[in-house]
Design an enzyme around this catalytic site. Structure first.
Site, PDB file in Angstrom:
ATOM      1  N   ARG A 222       0.784  -1.286  -0.088  1.00  0.00           N
ATOM      2  CA  ARG A 222      -0.089  -0.006   0.028  1.00  0.00           C
ATOM      3  C   ARG A 222       0.696   1.211  -0.095  1.00  0.00           C
ATOM      4  O   ARG A 222       1.987   1.282   0.504  1.00  0.00           O
ATOM      5  CB  ARG A 222      -0.999   0.109   1.344  1.00  0.00           C
ATOM      6  CG  ARG A 222      -1.977  -0.973   1.154  1.00  0.00           C
ATOM      7  CD  ARG A 222      -3.231  -0.382   0.142  1.00  0.00           C
ATOM      8  NE  ARG A 222      -4.214  -1.433   0.399  1.00  0.00           N
ATOM      9  CZ  ARG A 222      -4.546  -2.366  -0.660  1.00  0.00           C
ATOM     10  NH1 ARG A 222      -3.729  -2.602  -1.715  1.00  0.00           N
ATOM     11  NH2 ARG A 222      -5.622  -3.241  -0.585  1.00  0.00           N
ATOM     12  N   HIS A 270      -1.809   0.914  -9.787  1.00  0.00           N
ATOM     13  CA  HIS A 270      -2.220   0.155  -8.898  1.00  0.00           C
ATOM     14  C   HIS A 270      -2.877  -1.196  -9.659  1.00  0.00           C
ATOM     15  O   HIS A 270      -4.283  -1.464  -9.653  1.00  0.00           O
ATOM     16  CB  HIS A 270      -3.517   0.646  -8.002  1.00  0.00           C
ATOM     17  CG  HIS A 270      -3.925  -0.212  -6.670  1.00  0.00           C
ATOM     18  ND1 HIS A 270      -4.149   0.638  -5.478  1.00  0.00           N
ATOM     19  CD2 HIS A 270      -3.684  -1.493  -6.604  1.00  0.00           C
ATOM     20  CE1 HIS A 270      -4.198  -0.625  -4.515  1.00  0.00           C
ATOM     21  NE2 HIS A 270      -4.202  -1.588  -5.152  1.00  0.00           N
TER      22      HIS A 270
HETATM   23  P1  NAP Z   1      -1.828 -11.981   4.089  1.00  0.00           P
HETATM   24  O1  NAP Z   1      -2.173 -13.209   3.237  1.00  0.00           O
HETATM   25  O2  NAP Z   1      -2.573 -11.312   4.950  1.00  0.00           O
HETATM   26  O3  NAP Z   1      -0.167 -11.908   4.531  1.00  0.00           O
HETATM   27  C1  NAP Z   1       0.324 -10.849   5.015  1.00  0.00           C
HETATM   28  C2  NAP Z   1       1.800 -11.095   5.398  1.00  0.00           C
HETATM   29  O4  NAP Z   1       2.249  -9.980   5.852  1.00  0.00           O
HETATM   30  C3  NAP Z   1       2.033 -12.414   6.426  1.00  0.00           C
HETATM   31  O5  NAP Z   1       2.975 -13.138   6.110  1.00  0.00           O
HETATM   32  C4  NAP Z   1       2.217 -11.478   7.587  1.00  0.00           C
HETATM   33  O6  NAP Z   1       3.139 -12.132   8.692  1.00  0.00           O
HETATM   34  C5  NAP Z   1       3.013 -10.415   7.138  1.00  0.00           C
HETATM   35  N1  NAP Z   1       3.077  -9.219   8.173  1.00  0.00           N
HETATM   36  C6  NAP Z   1       1.772  -8.705   8.673  1.00  0.00           C
HETATM   37  N2  NAP Z   1       2.243  -7.731   9.533  1.00  0.00           N
HETATM   38  C7  NAP Z   1       3.603  -7.686   9.770  1.00  0.00           C
HETATM   39  C8  NAP Z   1       4.501  -7.186  10.508  1.00  0.00           C
HETATM   40  N3  NAP Z   1       4.131  -6.201  11.294  1.00  0.00           N
HETATM   41  N4  NAP Z   1       5.789  -7.663  10.461  1.00  0.00           N
HETATM   42  C9  NAP Z   1       6.115  -8.585   9.430  1.00  0.00           C
HETATM   43  N5  NAP Z   1       5.302  -9.254   8.742  1.00  0.00           N
HETATM   44  C10 NAP Z   1       4.052  -9.077   8.852  1.00  0.00           C
HETATM   45  O7  NAP Z   1      -1.837 -10.958   3.028  1.00  0.00           O
HETATM   46  P2  NAP Z   1      -1.782 -10.978   1.144  1.00  0.00           P
HETATM   47  O8  NAP Z   1      -3.119 -11.700   0.806  1.00  0.00           O
HETATM   48  O9  NAP Z   1      -0.637 -11.883   0.925  1.00  0.00           O
HETATM   49  O10 NAP Z   1      -1.793  -9.398   0.844  1.00  0.00           O
HETATM   50  C11 NAP Z   1      -0.947  -8.616   1.260  1.00  0.00           C
HETATM   51  C12 NAP Z   1      -1.287  -7.161   0.588  1.00  0.00           C
HETATM   52  O11 NAP Z   1      -0.835  -6.902  -0.803  1.00  0.00           O
HETATM   53  C13 NAP Z   1      -2.464  -6.781   0.768  1.00  0.00           C
HETATM   54  O12 NAP Z   1      -2.883  -6.544   2.279  1.00  0.00           O
HETATM   55  C14 NAP Z   1      -2.533  -5.833  -0.151  1.00  0.00           C
HETATM   56  O13 NAP Z   1      -2.268  -4.614   0.644  1.00  0.00           O
HETATM   57  C15 NAP Z   1      -1.530  -5.799  -1.175  1.00  0.00           C
HETATM   58  N6  NAP Z   1      -2.148  -6.037  -2.450  1.00  0.00           N
HETATM   59  C16 NAP Z   1      -1.950  -5.271  -3.331  1.00  0.00           C
HETATM   60  C17 NAP Z   1      -2.170  -5.555  -4.592  1.00  0.00           C
HETATM   61  C18 NAP Z   1      -2.068  -4.467  -5.750  1.00  0.00           C
HETATM   62  O14 NAP Z   1      -2.678  -4.547  -6.871  1.00  0.00           O
HETATM   63  N7  NAP Z   1      -0.925  -3.793  -5.630  1.00  0.00           N
HETATM   64  C19 NAP Z   1      -3.364  -6.329  -4.717  1.00  0.00           C
HETATM   65  C20 NAP Z   1      -3.757  -7.346  -3.987  1.00  0.00           C
HETATM   66  C21 NAP Z   1      -2.932  -6.980  -2.638  1.00  0.00           C
HETATM   67  P3  NAP Z   1       2.172 -13.616   9.284  1.00  0.00           P
HETATM   68  O15 NAP Z   1       2.211 -14.742   8.026  1.00  0.00           O
HETATM   69  O16 NAP Z   1       3.272 -14.152  10.352  1.00  0.00           O
HETATM   70  O17 NAP Z   1       1.004 -13.293   9.698  1.00  0.00           O
HETATM   71  C1  GLV Z   2      -5.658  -4.906  -4.231  1.00  0.00           C
HETATM   72  O1  GLV Z   2      -4.990  -3.881  -4.083  1.00  0.00           O
HETATM   73  C2  GLV Z   2      -6.296  -5.689  -3.370  1.00  0.00           C
HETATM   74  O2  GLV Z   2      -6.007  -5.315  -2.070  1.00  0.00           O
HETATM   75  O3  GLV Z   2      -6.586  -6.526  -3.733  1.00  0.00           O
END
Ligand code: NAP
Ligand code: GLV
Length: 307
Positions: A222, A270
Protein backbone atom coordinates in the site's frame (compact mmCIF):
# COMPACT_ATOMS: atom_id res chain seq x y z
CA UNK A 1 -32.27 -10.71 2.49
CA UNK A 2 -30.12 -8.89 -0.05
CA UNK A 3 -26.50 -8.64 -1.14
CA UNK A 4 -25.23 -5.12 -1.83
CA UNK A 5 -22.27 -4.19 -4.03
CA UNK A 6 -20.83 -0.98 -2.58
CA UNK A 7 -17.89 0.04 -4.74
CA UNK A 8 -18.01 3.77 -5.57
CA UNK A 9 -16.10 4.76 -8.72
CA UNK A 10 -15.59 1.17 -9.80
CA UNK A 11 -17.42 -0.59 -12.60
CA UNK A 12 -18.96 -3.71 -11.05
CA UNK A 13 -20.99 -4.83 -14.08
CA UNK A 14 -18.93 -8.00 -14.63
CA UNK A 15 -19.39 -8.98 -11.00
CA UNK A 16 -23.14 -8.28 -11.16
CA UNK A 17 -23.43 -10.47 -14.27
CA UNK A 18 -21.39 -13.29 -12.74
CA UNK A 19 -23.39 -13.24 -9.48
CA UNK A 20 -26.69 -13.28 -11.38
CA UNK A 21 -25.55 -16.15 -13.59
CA UNK A 22 -24.47 -18.18 -10.55
CA UNK A 23 -27.63 -17.43 -8.55
CA UNK A 24 -30.53 -16.03 -10.62
CA UNK A 25 -32.77 -15.71 -7.51
CA UNK A 26 -30.28 -13.54 -5.66
CA UNK A 27 -31.65 -10.22 -4.37
CA UNK A 28 -28.72 -8.14 -5.64
CA UNK A 29 -28.52 -4.39 -5.09
CA UNK A 30 -25.89 -2.00 -6.36
CA UNK A 31 -25.07 1.10 -4.32
CA UNK A 32 -26.41 3.78 -4.21
CA UNK A 33 -29.67 2.00 -5.20
CA UNK A 34 -29.92 0.07 -1.91
CA UNK A 35 -33.72 -0.22 -1.56
CA UNK A 36 -34.82 -0.81 2.03
CA UNK A 37 -31.57 -0.68 4.09
CA UNK A 38 -32.99 -3.30 6.47
CA UNK A 39 -32.85 -5.93 3.65
CA UNK A 40 -29.06 -5.78 3.32
CA UNK A 41 -27.31 -8.64 5.13
CA UNK A 42 -24.06 -8.79 3.13
CA UNK A 43 -21.96 -6.13 1.43
CA UNK A 44 -19.13 -6.41 -1.07
CA UNK A 45 -17.07 -3.29 -0.46
CA UNK A 46 -14.20 -1.43 -2.05
CA UNK A 47 -13.48 2.00 -0.60
CA UNK A 48 -16.96 2.49 0.80
CA UNK A 49 -17.63 5.97 2.22
CA UNK A 50 -16.79 5.92 5.95
CA UNK A 51 -19.88 5.43 8.10
CA UNK A 52 -21.98 4.14 5.17
CA UNK A 53 -22.21 0.58 6.52
CA UNK A 54 -24.02 1.83 9.63
CA UNK A 55 -27.08 2.46 7.45
CA UNK A 56 -27.75 -1.29 7.26
CA UNK A 57 -29.19 -2.58 10.56
CA UNK A 58 -29.32 -6.26 9.46
CA UNK A 59 -25.74 -6.37 8.14
CA UNK A 60 -23.92 -9.59 9.10
CA UNK A 61 -20.72 -9.55 7.06
CA UNK A 62 -18.71 -7.46 4.62
CA UNK A 63 -16.39 -8.82 1.95
CA UNK A 64 -13.45 -6.75 0.81
CA UNK A 65 -13.42 -6.89 -2.97
CA UNK A 66 -9.63 -7.35 -2.83
CA UNK A 67 -6.97 -9.03 -0.75
CA UNK A 68 -6.37 -5.91 1.35
CA UNK A 69 -8.80 -4.76 4.02
CA UNK A 70 -7.18 -1.51 5.12
CA UNK A 71 -9.83 0.48 3.23
CA UNK A 72 -12.42 -1.05 5.57
CA UNK A 73 -10.54 -1.09 8.82
CA UNK A 74 -9.74 2.59 8.31
CA UNK A 75 -13.49 3.32 8.66
CA UNK A 76 -13.76 4.42 12.28
CA UNK A 77 -17.54 4.03 12.03
CA UNK A 78 -17.32 0.38 10.99
CA UNK A 79 -20.31 -1.33 12.67
CA UNK A 80 -19.53 -3.53 15.70
CA UNK A 81 -20.12 -7.28 15.42
CA UNK A 82 -19.99 -7.35 11.60
CA UNK A 83 -17.51 -9.91 10.27
CA UNK A 84 -15.02 -9.13 7.53
CA UNK A 85 -13.84 -11.52 4.83
CA UNK A 86 -11.47 -10.88 1.94
CA UNK A 87 -10.82 -12.28 -1.51
CA UNK A 88 -8.45 -15.21 -1.72
CA UNK A 89 -8.23 -16.13 -5.33
CA UNK A 90 -5.77 -18.03 -7.51
CA UNK A 91 -5.80 -15.32 -10.19
CA UNK A 92 -4.98 -12.63 -7.65
CA UNK A 93 -2.05 -14.69 -6.34
CA UNK A 94 -0.72 -15.59 -9.80
CA UNK A 95 -0.98 -12.04 -11.13
CA UNK A 96 0.86 -10.58 -8.17
CA UNK A 97 3.68 -13.10 -8.50
CA UNK A 98 3.91 -12.28 -12.21
CA UNK A 99 4.11 -8.53 -11.51
CA UNK A 100 6.83 -8.88 -8.86
CA UNK A 101 8.88 -11.18 -11.13
CA UNK A 102 8.46 -8.68 -14.01
CA UNK A 103 9.65 -5.81 -11.81
CA UNK A 104 12.73 -7.68 -10.60
CA UNK A 105 13.67 -9.34 -13.88
CA UNK A 106 13.13 -6.33 -16.13
CA UNK A 107 15.34 -4.24 -13.86
CA UNK A 108 17.95 -6.99 -13.51
CA UNK A 109 18.15 -7.36 -17.32
CA UNK A 110 18.02 -3.57 -17.92
CA UNK A 111 14.92 -3.87 -20.07
CA UNK A 112 13.92 -0.17 -19.87
CA UNK A 113 17.53 0.93 -20.40
CA UNK A 114 17.77 -1.08 -23.64
CA UNK A 115 14.35 0.17 -24.68
CA UNK A 116 15.65 3.76 -24.38
CA UNK A 117 18.92 2.92 -26.18
CA UNK A 118 17.06 1.24 -29.03
CA UNK A 119 15.00 4.42 -29.59
CA UNK A 120 18.36 6.13 -30.27
CA UNK A 121 19.63 3.20 -32.42
CA UNK A 122 22.46 2.60 -29.96
CA UNK A 123 24.01 -0.86 -29.57
CA UNK A 124 25.61 -0.93 -26.09
CA UNK A 125 25.72 -4.42 -24.57
CA UNK A 126 26.74 -4.52 -20.92
CA UNK A 127 27.09 -7.43 -18.49
CA UNK A 128 24.25 -8.31 -16.15
CA UNK A 129 24.61 -9.64 -12.60
CA UNK A 130 25.16 -13.39 -12.27
CA UNK A 131 23.27 -13.59 -9.00
CA UNK A 132 20.75 -11.40 -7.20
CA UNK A 133 19.17 -11.52 -3.78
CA UNK A 134 15.57 -10.47 -3.18
CA UNK A 135 14.01 -9.80 0.21
CA UNK A 136 10.24 -10.25 0.18
CA UNK A 137 8.41 -8.44 2.98
CA UNK A 138 5.27 -10.44 3.81
CA UNK A 139 4.85 -14.16 3.21
CA UNK A 140 1.07 -14.32 3.13
CA UNK A 141 -1.13 -15.63 0.34
CA UNK A 142 0.56 -13.35 -2.19
CA UNK A 143 4.08 -12.97 -0.82
CA UNK A 144 4.89 -16.64 -0.47
CA UNK A 145 3.95 -17.44 -4.07
CA UNK A 146 5.85 -14.42 -5.36
CA UNK A 147 8.87 -15.59 -3.33
CA UNK A 148 8.66 -19.10 -4.81
CA UNK A 149 8.36 -17.78 -8.35
CA UNK A 150 11.38 -15.53 -7.86
CA UNK A 151 13.29 -18.53 -6.54
CA UNK A 152 12.30 -20.51 -9.64
CA UNK A 153 14.29 -17.98 -11.71
CA UNK A 154 17.40 -18.87 -9.74
CA UNK A 155 17.28 -15.82 -7.49
CA UNK A 156 18.35 -16.01 -3.88
CA UNK A 157 15.18 -15.20 -1.93
CA UNK A 158 14.73 -14.27 1.71
CA UNK A 159 11.20 -13.86 3.09
CA UNK A 160 10.24 -11.85 6.15
CA UNK A 161 7.01 -12.24 8.08
CA UNK A 162 5.61 -11.69 11.55
CA UNK A 163 5.60 -15.40 12.45
CA UNK A 164 8.41 -17.62 11.21
CA UNK A 165 7.56 -19.62 8.09
CA UNK A 166 9.03 -22.67 6.42
CA UNK A 167 8.96 -22.48 2.60
CA UNK A 168 11.08 -24.73 0.43
CA UNK A 169 13.89 -22.82 -1.26
CA UNK A 170 13.25 -19.61 0.68
CA UNK A 171 15.24 -18.47 3.69
CA UNK A 172 12.54 -17.36 6.11
CA UNK A 173 13.20 -14.82 8.82
CA UNK A 174 11.28 -12.80 11.40
CA UNK A 175 12.04 -9.81 13.62
CA UNK A 176 13.62 -6.45 12.81
CA UNK A 177 17.28 -7.40 13.49
CA UNK A 178 17.08 -10.35 11.07
CA UNK A 179 15.42 -8.11 8.49
CA UNK A 180 18.13 -5.48 8.80
CA UNK A 181 20.92 -7.96 8.23
CA UNK A 182 19.08 -9.50 5.25
CA UNK A 183 18.61 -6.04 3.72
CA UNK A 184 22.34 -5.37 3.85
CA UNK A 185 22.89 -8.04 1.18
CA UNK A 186 19.73 -7.54 -0.89
CA UNK A 187 19.64 -6.23 -4.45
CA UNK A 188 15.82 -6.08 -4.44
CA UNK A 189 13.26 -5.50 -1.71
CA UNK A 190 9.61 -6.19 -2.50
CA UNK A 191 6.89 -5.08 -0.08
CA UNK A 192 3.84 -7.37 0.00
CA UNK A 193 2.72 -6.47 3.50
CA UNK A 194 -0.79 -5.55 4.55
CA UNK A 195 -1.24 -1.99 5.81
CA UNK A 196 -1.60 -2.06 9.60
CA UNK A 197 -0.50 0.31 12.39
CA UNK A 198 2.71 -1.81 12.65
CA UNK A 199 3.56 -1.71 8.95
CA UNK A 200 2.51 1.85 8.10
CA UNK A 201 5.61 3.86 7.10
CA UNK A 202 7.89 0.82 7.29
CA UNK A 203 9.62 1.82 4.03
CA UNK A 204 11.37 4.81 5.53
CA UNK A 205 14.85 6.32 5.83
CA UNK A 206 15.81 3.97 8.68
CA UNK A 207 15.01 0.93 6.51
CA UNK A 208 16.74 2.41 3.46
CA UNK A 209 19.83 3.01 5.59
CA UNK A 210 20.04 -0.77 6.20
CA UNK A 211 19.82 -1.58 2.49
CA UNK A 212 22.74 -2.32 0.23
CA UNK A 213 23.65 0.89 -1.64
CA UNK A 214 22.00 0.88 -5.06
CA UNK A 215 19.27 -1.63 -4.09
CA UNK A 216 15.95 -1.52 -5.91
CA UNK A 217 12.61 -1.15 -4.10
CA UNK A 218 9.30 -2.60 -5.27
CA UNK A 219 6.14 -1.55 -3.44
CA UNK A 220 2.96 -3.42 -4.24
CA UNK A 221 1.56 -3.38 -0.68
CA UNK A 222 0.00 0.00 0.00
CA UNK A 223 1.11 3.56 -0.60
CA UNK A 224 1.20 4.30 3.11
CA UNK A 225 3.90 1.69 3.67
CA UNK A 226 6.26 4.17 2.04
CA UNK A 227 7.45 7.52 3.33
CA UNK A 228 7.55 9.16 -0.07
CA UNK A 229 9.93 12.01 0.89
CA UNK A 230 12.39 9.44 2.32
CA UNK A 231 12.38 7.54 -0.97
CA UNK A 232 13.13 10.69 -2.96
CA UNK A 233 15.99 11.55 -0.59
CA UNK A 234 17.40 7.99 -0.77
CA UNK A 235 17.31 8.08 -4.58
CA UNK A 236 18.92 11.53 -4.70
CA UNK A 237 21.70 10.33 -2.39
CA UNK A 238 22.08 7.13 -4.49
CA UNK A 239 21.30 5.08 -1.37
CA UNK A 240 18.73 3.33 -3.50
CA UNK A 241 19.21 2.62 -7.20
CA UNK A 242 15.56 2.83 -8.21
CA UNK A 243 12.01 1.92 -7.38
CA UNK A 244 8.98 0.35 -8.97
CA UNK A 245 5.79 1.60 -7.33
CA UNK A 246 2.27 0.33 -7.91
CA UNK A 247 0.58 1.92 -4.89
CA UNK A 248 0.63 5.48 -3.57
CA UNK A 249 -0.45 7.53 -0.59
CA UNK A 250 -2.87 9.37 -2.89
CA UNK A 251 -4.43 7.46 -5.78
CA UNK A 252 -4.66 8.41 -8.58
CA UNK A 253 -1.17 9.88 -8.21
CA UNK A 254 -1.63 13.69 -8.42
CA UNK A 255 -0.44 15.24 -11.69
CA UNK A 256 2.17 17.41 -9.93
CA UNK A 257 3.67 14.56 -7.87
CA UNK A 258 7.49 14.41 -8.09
CA UNK A 259 7.42 10.64 -8.69
CA UNK A 260 6.00 11.08 -12.20
CA UNK A 261 9.13 12.56 -13.73
CA UNK A 262 11.71 10.84 -11.60
CA UNK A 263 14.16 9.02 -13.89
CA UNK A 264 14.61 6.12 -11.49
CA UNK A 265 10.99 5.51 -10.52
CA UNK A 266 8.73 3.24 -12.54
CA UNK A 267 5.05 3.84 -11.89
CA UNK A 268 2.10 1.55 -12.51
CA UNK A 269 -1.47 2.60 -11.57
CA UNK A 270 -2.34 0.03 -8.84
CA UNK A 271 -2.60 -2.84 -11.29
CA UNK A 272 -0.16 -5.38 -9.85
CA UNK A 273 -3.04 -7.75 -9.22
CA UNK A 274 -6.63 -6.87 -10.07
CA UNK A 275 -9.50 -8.87 -8.65
CA UNK A 276 -11.07 -10.99 -11.39
CA UNK A 277 -14.77 -10.17 -11.11
CA UNK A 278 -15.75 -13.48 -12.75
CA UNK A 279 -13.58 -15.77 -10.69
CA UNK A 280 -14.52 -14.35 -7.27
CA UNK A 281 -18.30 -14.51 -7.77
CA UNK A 282 -18.60 -18.08 -6.41
CA UNK A 283 -16.55 -17.14 -3.36
CA UNK A 284 -18.73 -14.10 -2.67
CA UNK A 285 -21.90 -16.17 -2.97
CA UNK A 286 -20.50 -18.80 -0.64
CA UNK A 287 -19.76 -16.15 1.98
CA UNK A 288 -23.19 -14.61 1.50
CA UNK A 289 -24.94 -17.98 2.01
CA UNK A 290 -22.83 -18.71 5.07
CA UNK A 291 -23.71 -15.31 6.51
CA UNK A 292 -27.43 -15.84 5.81
CA UNK A 293 -27.41 -19.35 7.31
CA UNK A 294 -25.25 -18.38 10.30
CA UNK A 295 -22.44 -20.79 9.31
CA UNK A 296 -18.77 -19.91 9.88
CA UNK A 297 -17.29 -17.70 7.19
CA UNK A 298 -14.16 -18.60 5.23
CA UNK A 299 -11.27 -16.18 4.57
CA UNK A 300 -12.11 -14.18 7.69
CA UNK A 301 -9.98 -11.20 8.64
CA UNK A 302 -8.63 -10.93 12.16
CA UNK A 303 -9.86 -7.46 13.04
CA UNK A 304 -7.52 -7.20 16.05
CA UNK A 305 -4.45 -8.00 13.95
CA UNK A 306 -5.69 -5.84 11.06
CA UNK A 307 -5.19 -8.39 8.25
P1 NAP B 1 -1.81 -11.89 3.96
O1 NAP B 1 -2.11 -13.24 3.42
O2 NAP B 1 -2.65 -11.35 5.07
O3 NAP B 1 -0.29 -11.90 4.42
C1 NAP B 1 0.32 -10.83 5.06
C2 NAP B 1 1.78 -11.19 5.35
O4 NAP B 1 2.40 -10.05 5.96
C3 NAP B 1 1.91 -12.34 6.34
O5 NAP B 1 3.00 -13.15 6.01
C4 NAP B 1 2.17 -11.60 7.67
O6 NAP B 1 2.90 -12.36 8.62
C5 NAP B 1 2.99 -10.44 7.18
N1 NAP B 1 2.95 -9.35 8.15
C6 NAP B 1 1.88 -8.66 8.60
N2 NAP B 1 2.24 -7.76 9.52
C7 NAP B 1 3.58 -7.90 9.66
C8 NAP B 1 4.54 -7.26 10.48
N3 NAP B 1 4.19 -6.29 11.36
N4 NAP B 1 5.82 -7.65 10.39
C9 NAP B 1 6.19 -8.63 9.52
N5 NAP B 1 5.32 -9.28 8.70
C10 NAP B 1 4.02 -8.91 8.79
O7 NAP B 1 -1.86 -10.80 2.81
P2 NAP B 1 -1.79 -11.04 1.23
O8 NAP B 1 -3.07 -11.62 0.75
O9 NAP B 1 -0.53 -11.74 0.91
O10 NAP B 1 -1.75 -9.52 0.71
C11 NAP B 1 -0.75 -8.60 1.14
C12 NAP B 1 -1.12 -7.20 0.72
O11 NAP B 1 -0.90 -7.02 -0.67
C13 NAP B 1 -2.58 -6.80 0.87
O12 NAP B 1 -2.90 -6.50 2.22
C14 NAP B 1 -2.68 -5.58 -0.01
O13 NAP B 1 -2.33 -4.43 0.72
C15 NAP B 1 -1.61 -5.84 -1.07
N6 NAP B 1 -2.19 -6.07 -2.41
C16 NAP B 1 -1.86 -5.21 -3.40
C17 NAP B 1 -2.36 -5.43 -4.68
C18 NAP B 1 -1.96 -4.54 -5.81
O14 NAP B 1 -2.53 -4.66 -6.90
N7 NAP B 1 -1.00 -3.66 -5.63
C19 NAP B 1 -3.21 -6.51 -4.93
C20 NAP B 1 -3.54 -7.34 -3.89
C21 NAP B 1 -3.02 -7.12 -2.61
P3 NAP B 1 2.29 -13.71 9.28
O15 NAP B 1 2.30 -14.71 8.14
O16 NAP B 1 3.23 -14.06 10.35
O17 NAP B 1 0.90 -13.35 9.73
C1 GLV C 1 -5.69 -4.67 -4.21
O1 GLV C 1 -5.00 -3.74 -3.94
C2 GLV C 1 -6.12 -5.65 -3.28
O2 GLV C 1 -5.96 -5.47 -2.07
O3 GLV C 1 -6.66 -6.67 -3.73
Amino acid sequence: MALLILMPNRDSSELEGALRRCEPQLDLRVWPQCGDPADIVFVVSWNHPPGELRRFPSLRAVASFGAGVDHMLGDHDFPCGVEVVRMIDDDLVRDMAEYVCCAVLSHRRSWLHYHDLARERRWRPSPYPRSSRVVVLGLGRLGRVAARRLHSFGLDVIGWSRSLKSIEGIKCIQGRPALESALAGADYVACLLPLTPETEGILDASLFACMKPGAYLINVGRGRHLIEADLLAALDQARLGGACLDVFVTEPLPADHPFWNHPRITITPHVASLTNQESVAAQILDSYRRAVEGRPLLNRVDLERGY
